[in-house]
Design a protein around this motif. Structure first.
Motif, PDB file in Angstrom:
ATOM      1  N   UNK A 234       0.850  -1.195   0.000  1.00 37.22           N
ATOM      2  CA  UNK A 234       0.000   0.000   0.000  1.00 37.22           C
ATOM      3  C   UNK A 234       0.882   1.239   0.000  1.00 37.22           C
ATOM      4  N   UNK A 235       0.544   2.181  -0.888  1.00 37.33           N
ATOM      5  CA  UNK A 235       1.311   3.424  -0.960  1.00 37.33           C
ATOM      6  C   UNK A 235       0.376   4.602  -0.697  1.00 37.33           C
ATOM      7  N   UNK A 236       0.652   5.413   0.338  1.00 39.65           N
ATOM      8  CA  UNK A 236      -0.225   6.550   0.650  1.00 39.65           C
ATOM      9  C   UNK A 236       0.133   7.786  -0.185  1.00 39.65           C
ATOM     10  N   UNK A 237      -0.904   8.427  -0.729  1.00 33.63           N
ATOM     11  CA  UNK A 237      -0.740   9.623  -1.558  1.00 33.63           C
ATOM     12  C   UNK A 237      -1.516  10.793  -0.966  1.00 33.63           C
ATOM     13  N   UNK A 238      -1.144  11.991  -1.416  1.00 31.80           N
ATOM     14  CA  UNK A 238      -1.878  13.202  -1.018  1.00 31.80           C
ATOM     15  C   UNK A 238      -2.092  14.045  -2.262  1.00 31.80           C
ATOM     16  N   UNK A 239      -3.330  14.516  -2.463  1.00 29.90           N
ATOM     17  CA  UNK A 239      -3.662  15.334  -3.623  1.00 29.90           C
ATOM     18  C   UNK A 239      -3.921  16.763  -3.167  1.00 29.90           C
ATOM     19  N   UNK A 240      -3.021  17.682  -3.556  1.00 30.12           N
ATOM     20  CA  UNK A 240      -3.178  19.074  -3.176  1.00 30.12           C
ATOM     21  C   UNK A 240      -4.324  19.721  -3.961  1.00 30.12           C
ATOM     22  N   UNK A 241      -4.879  20.799  -3.446  1.00 31.97           N
ATOM     23  CA  UNK A 241      -6.041  21.422  -4.090  1.00 31.97           C
ATOM     24  C   UNK A 241      -5.814  21.839  -5.537  1.00 31.97           C
ATOM     25  N   UNK A 242      -4.587  22.236  -5.889  1.00 31.42           N
ATOM     26  CA  UNK A 242      -4.341  22.700  -7.249  1.00 31.42           C
ATOM     27  C   UNK A 242      -3.853  21.583  -8.160  1.00 31.42           C
ATOM     28  N   UNK A 243      -3.744  20.330  -7.648  1.00 31.58           N
ATOM     29  CA  UNK A 243      -3.459  19.201  -8.514  1.00 31.58           C
ATOM     30  C   UNK A 243      -2.144  18.501  -8.287  1.00 31.58           C
ATOM     31  N   UNK A 244      -1.332  18.938  -7.343  1.00 30.29           N
ATOM     32  CA  UNK A 244      -0.068  18.245  -7.080  1.00 30.29           C
ATOM     33  C   UNK A 244      -0.344  16.924  -6.363  1.00 30.29           C
ATOM     34  N   UNK A 245       0.145  15.832  -6.949  1.00 28.57           N
ATOM     35  CA  UNK A 245       0.001  14.499  -6.364  1.00 28.57           C
ATOM     36  C   UNK A 245       1.337  14.117  -5.753  1.00 28.57           C
ATOM     37  N   UNK A 246       1.371  14.017  -4.428  1.00 25.50           N
ATOM     38  CA  UNK A 246       2.625  13.804  -3.712  1.00 25.50           C
ATOM     39  C   UNK A 246       2.514  12.599  -2.786  1.00 25.50           C
ATOM     40  N   UNK A 247       3.643  12.151  -2.245  1.00 28.04           N
ATOM     41  CA  UNK A 247       3.561  11.144  -1.171  1.00 28.04           C
ATOM     42  C   UNK A 247       2.894  11.760   0.051  1.00 28.04           C
ATOM     43  N   UNK A 248       2.250  10.930   0.848  1.00 26.71           N
ATOM     44  CA  UNK A 248       1.702  11.420   2.111  1.00 26.71           C
ATOM     45  C   UNK A 248       2.820  11.641   3.121  1.00 26.71           C
ATOM     46  N   UNK A 249       3.817  10.824   3.043  1.00 26.83           N
ATOM     47  CA  UNK A 249       4.915  10.949   3.994  1.00 26.83           C
ATOM     48  C   UNK A 249       6.136  10.198   3.524  1.00 26.83           C
ATOM     49  N   UNK A 250       7.121  10.164   4.380  1.00 25.04           N
ATOM     50  CA  UNK A 250       8.356   9.461   4.074  1.00 25.04           C
ATOM     51  C   UNK A 250       9.073   9.108   5.356  1.00 25.04           C
ATOM     52  N   UNK A 251      10.353   8.906   5.270  1.00 25.38           N
ATOM     53  CA  UNK A 251      11.128   8.533   6.460  1.00 25.38           C
ATOM     54  C   UNK A 251      11.101   9.617   7.525  1.00 25.38           C
ATOM     55  N   UNK A 252      10.999  10.860   7.090  1.00 26.65           N
ATOM     56  CA  UNK A 252      10.992  11.963   8.038  1.00 26.65           C
ATOM     57  C   UNK A 252       9.620  12.316   8.570  1.00 26.65           C
ATOM     58  N   UNK A 253       8.625  11.507   8.251  1.00 28.22           N
ATOM     59  CA  UNK A 253       7.272  11.787   8.720  1.00 28.22           C
ATOM     60  C   UNK A 253       6.410  12.358   7.615  1.00 28.22           C
ATOM     61  N   UNK A 254       5.434  13.154   7.982  1.00 24.76           N
ATOM     62  CA  UNK A 254       4.493  13.739   7.035  1.00 24.76           C
ATOM     63  C   UNK A 254       5.233  14.609   6.021  1.00 24.76           C
ATOM     64  N   UNK A 255       4.848  14.494   4.744  1.00 23.12           N
ATOM     65  CA  UNK A 255       5.457  15.294   3.686  1.00 23.12           C
ATOM     66  C   UNK A 255       5.361  16.776   4.062  1.00 23.12           C
TER      67      UNK A 255
END
Length: 904
Positions: A234-255
């Motif tokens: 499972x890979x968590x994603x985050x979709x910003x309001x203007x369309x940027x699709x990024x990771x939800x987080x990484x080794x350092x915590x929340x993106x």
């Protein structure tokens, strides 16, 4: 990275504001931009190559161990726990043994019937649920856990062993379910130790503790087999309001850029921009998807916002329409479903408890076969349904628990994300977090990395349990059973600390008990919360009445000359009307002696919320200085008496909202008066925080109550409480043996066996009218009133032939209901609309007509029908003691179980 907020939210019409001037903040500027780290992950998307099935090591281990021992298997959703069950059943089947597969859901039982029939042959598989009883003597039985519990009751009564060699309990984490966990724990306590036990569960925190308890309970080792890795990552994603699709987080915590996105920037009534989210999912090849929304209304709104399927996605158009037509031909009553046009246009659907069972099944079939792009659901779909979704979309981090909105737990999120990336269908699954007012991205990030919640015992005593245990046990033996509960085991380590607390509180409470109307802290703990709930219901009813009073003023009723009563019953007459949204009117109090001020009749400002009722209108008002005219008017009102504008002959119907509020006020006042609180000299310190020593004692008691009560003793006290009521009502003897009435009442394995058996005792339920029998049973299936239900008064005058037996039932049960309320037991509302709806359905009226009687979602109406059939099956079991009533119940069941209520 810029983090402005409007791209993924649709403004509610009442909250439209001018858009910011920056170009990227407008909705039209939404453009998908994939983060480099995400782009690498998206390259892994695909369907795995078909390869010969090779069981995983945890499956092999579990299959081997269950041959000799009880086994608990914990593994993520989709890991293949069913394979273990099939092989364990196959091994027993080959040896000529019998297996029982218990599941929490009827739909899951139906699915397993088909699956097992294909493997073992339909002649070897039977099903026992509330809706179906087929091939009950087959060597392999699939059914609900409640049916298995009832079979154990019957076996204990006969003094026989259950004729089963293996019991498989799927979704075993239901042991911790607040509503149904008690049934699972009962099964585990009553199940003979010789019967092999296989528990299949999602990942749980305290699996080893459950195994230790089962060893302690059954004196037979229970081995834990665990798989922690998801079969599909499972890979968590985050979709910003203007369309940027990024990771939800990484080794350092929340993106990091997500931290800068403040949820308070969103308006409270903003709604996710479903069209843009679907566009992003399609471009990133993340469809199909499941959206988990907070309410049915949100699901309905979301599908209405979905755009048509683009031409590029119409490759399967002909196949989709052909398959849809096949399903509609199978269930023709769905051809008029209100969502059918949206389904055809956008390939999306809403799946929630308000939908008909057949419509939900149609959604499931189309999703499983790959014809849908998205399903919008409440969290109820998260358990037990096999939706092949590549992505799960989480628009908010809270959920409604039936009373209030609370943050998602790790277990809640685990159930939801378990739908993403199914084994054999996807190489990778995704969870997409969407920003909003009620989204805490950091909470979701942390929960994804957190272990699930531990299972806690949910065992509690009820009247049906007491009656059935007394069939085969002496009271002291029942006390021993409670001592074997999971609740007792989980609290063993705290017993010494508990003893010290008990002794301290016993000393402090003893000096106050003579002044307590309830007599003890145990009874106070039952009565006080009930009084507070009634007080809250009374407060809400008063608020509703105030709203209606204000509505009167805005609807033009409170005009000069209008008579009205205030809350105390004092008569007034309006002399100056209320203005728009005005909170009060100017009125004269028509109660002798009249009051005067500077030669004119005195007026009063009366707040509209204090108006109890509205009467007729006086055509001509005296001048304010005309003393004789006003005195004559007072005398006239005294002679004619007050008459409500809404009296029966006036032809004006009292507003439903006010009737409901008035009825609630009357009912809650009566119920509060029945509780000992109202006459207690310690009422103030008990219910209100103060420096009074008893108030402090009560606060400390409730703060430590769980610790103070030894669980075993609490269960025993609850048993004694139920036992006393049953003895006083003539179901149990002093020695703990069931009377003749107790014997047949024990077969009513329902939430309210005492109320229904009271009706049977008084011949309230007709033995020769199946439709009326079903109608009078129907109110007992409702555990709470639901918004939108038809009001009592709106149906009584329309259906007097049904109102007469309904009120006879209510009158018969009045004494027992009052007694149960006084003893701290809640009783159901018994709504009249269920009588009308079920009666007409059993009489053969069409579904559209019956649905029009109620105003509630048709999925809820179908559930009322199915639960009524479940209750009637319990009445049907009384064939020995009440043969005519049992025959009538059987005929009523046949009248209920027809499409679209029954899924075939």
């Amino acid at each position: 990275m810029k983090t402005t907020t409007r791209g993924l939210c649709r403004r509610h019409k009442g909250h439209q504001k001018k858009a910011p001037s920056r170009k990227h903040t407008t909705r039209d500027s939404f453009r998908l931009k994939v983060h480099p780290r995400v782009r690498k992950v998206l390259e892994r998307i695909g369907v795995p190559e078909r390869r010969p099935f090779v069981p995983d090591p945890f499956q092999v281990e579990a299959i081997e161990k269950v041959r000799e021992h009880d086994v608990l298997v914990t593994a993520p959703t989709g890991a293949g726990k069913t394979h273990i069950a099939i092989e364990a059943i196959r091994n027993v089947f080959r040896q000529g043994g019998r297996s029982w597969y218990a599941s929490p859901l009827k739909a899951l039982s139906n699915a397993k019937l088909e699956e097992f029939s294909a493997i073992f042959g339909p002649e070897n598989v039977g099903i026992l649920t509330g809706d179906r009883k087929e091939n009950p003597n087959a060597p392999i039985i699939v059914g609900t856990t409640e049916i298995l519990r009832n079979q154990l009751y019957d076996a204990m009564h006969r003094g026989q062993d259950l004729a089963v060699d293996l019991v498989v309990m799927d979704e075993a984490h239901y042991l911790g379910d607040p509503d149904r966990g008690v049934v699972w724990e009962e099964v585990l306590i009553y199940l003979p130790a010789r019967i092999r036990l296989l528990l299949l569960s999602a990942t749980i925190r305290n699996a080893q503790q459950l195994c230790d308890w089962l060893l302690w309970l059954r004196q037979s080792p229970c081995l834990w087999v665990s798989a922690t890795e998801r079969p599909v990552p499972l890979y968590p994603l985050f979709l910003f309001p203007h369309g940027d699709l990024t990771p939800l987080g990484g080794r350092g915590g929340l993106f990091r850029p997500i931290r800068d996105l403040d949820p308070r920037q969103f308006a409270r009534r903003d709604f996710p921009d479903v069209a843009h989210i679907l566009e992003a999912l399609r471009q990133a090849d993340l469809l199909p998807a499941i959206f988990f929304l907070k309410s049915r209304a949100d699901c309905e709104r979301a599908i209405s916002l979905c755009p048509p399927v683009p031409r590029s996605a119409l490759k399967k158009s002909a196949d989709f329409h052909r398959r849809l037509q096949e399903l509609l031909d199978q269930w023709p009553f769905l051809k008029s479903h209100k969502h059918l046009s949206i389904l055809k246009k956008s390939r999306v659907g809403a799946h929630h408890a308000g939908q008909l069972p057949h419509w939900k099944l149609l959604m499931e079939r189309l999703m499983q076969e790959g014809y849908l792009e998205a399903i919008f659901s409440t969290s109820t779909v998260a358990a037990g349904v096999n939706f092949p979704a590549r992505t799960v979309v989480i628009p908010q981090s809270d959920r409604f628990n039936g009373r209030e909105f609370v943050d998602l737990s790790a277990t809640d999120l685990l159930q939801m994300t378990g739908r993403a990336g199914r084994r054999g269908m996807d190489e990778i699954g995704f969870v997409l977090v969407v920003p909003g007012r009620y989204q805490k991205a950091e909470l979701i990030h942390d929960l994804l990395r957190s272990p699930p919640d531990a299972i806690q015992s949910q065992i509690r005593v009820n009247f049906s349990m007491v009656l059935n245990l007394l069939l085969s046990h002496e009271p002291e033996e029942i006390r021993t059973l409670f001592a074997r509960s999971l609740a007792t085991y989980q609290n063993l380590s705290r017993e010494e600390h508990v003893r010290d607390l008990v002794q301290t509180f016993q000393r402090e409470v003893s000096r106050w008990e003579p002044h307590m109307a309830c007599g003890s802290m145990d009874l106070l703990a039952e009565v006080r919360p009930r009084f507070m709930r009634l007080h809250e219901a009374q407060r809400k009813a008063k608020k509703q009445a105030r709203k209606q009073a204000l509505a009167w003023s805005t609807q033009g009723l409170l005009t000069p000359g209008r008579l009205f009563l205030n809350r105390r019953g004092t008569l007034y007459m309006v002399v100056e009307p209320a203005g728009k949204d005005a909170p009060d009117v100017e009125a004269v109090r028509l109660q002798p002696p009249l009051q005067w001020h500077r030669g004119a009749v005195r007026t009063h400002r009366v707040r509209t919320r204090q108006i109890r009722d509205i009467g007729r209108k006086i055509g001509r008002l005296p001048d304010r200085h005309d003393k004789q005219g006003w005195q004559a008017l007072v005398q006239q009102c005294e002679q004619e008496g007050y008459r409500s504008l809404f009296h029966e002959d006036a032809g004006v119907e009292r507003p439903e909202a006010l009737q409901s509020a008035t009825r609630t006020l009357a009912e809650t006042a009566m119920l509060k008066a029945q509780l000992p609180c109202t006459g207690c000299e310690l009422f103030g310190p008990c219910h209100k925080a103060s420096k009074h020593p008893f108030a402090r004692l009560v606060q400390r008691y409730f703060a430590h109550r769980v610790e103070i009560q030894s669980v075993q003793e609490a269960l025993w006290r609850s048993f004694q409480h139920h036992f006393r009521i049953l003895r006083e009502e003539g179901y149990v003897t002093e020695e703990g043996h069931l009377t003749a009435d107790g014997l047949w009442a024990s077969k009513l394995r329902l939430d309210q066996p005492l109320l229904i058996s009271e009706g049977i005792r008084h011949n309230i339920f007709p033995a020769k009218d199946p439709a009326l029998l079903a109608a009078l049973i129907a109110p007992f299936v409702m555990d709470r009133e639901r918004p939108g239900e038809s009001q009592l008064s709106a149906l009584i005058w329309k259906y007097p032939d049904l109102a007469t037996p309904y009120f006879a039932l209510m009158q018969t049960l009045h004494r027992l209901r009052e007694k149960l309320n006084q003893e701290g037991f809640e009783t159901p509302a018994l709504p009249f609309w269920t009588v009308v709806a079920v009666y007409h359905w059993v009489k053969g009226e069409p579904w559209v007509m019956v649905k029009g009687l109620t105003g509630i979602d048709e999925g809820d109406l179908a559930m009322v029908m199915l639960r009524t059939a479940d209750h009637l099956r319990q009445v049907e079991s009384l064939a020995e003691s009440h043969p005519e009533l049992a025959d009538s119940a059987r005929e009523a069941i046949d009248g209920i179980l027809r499409e679209p209520v029954l899924v075939t």
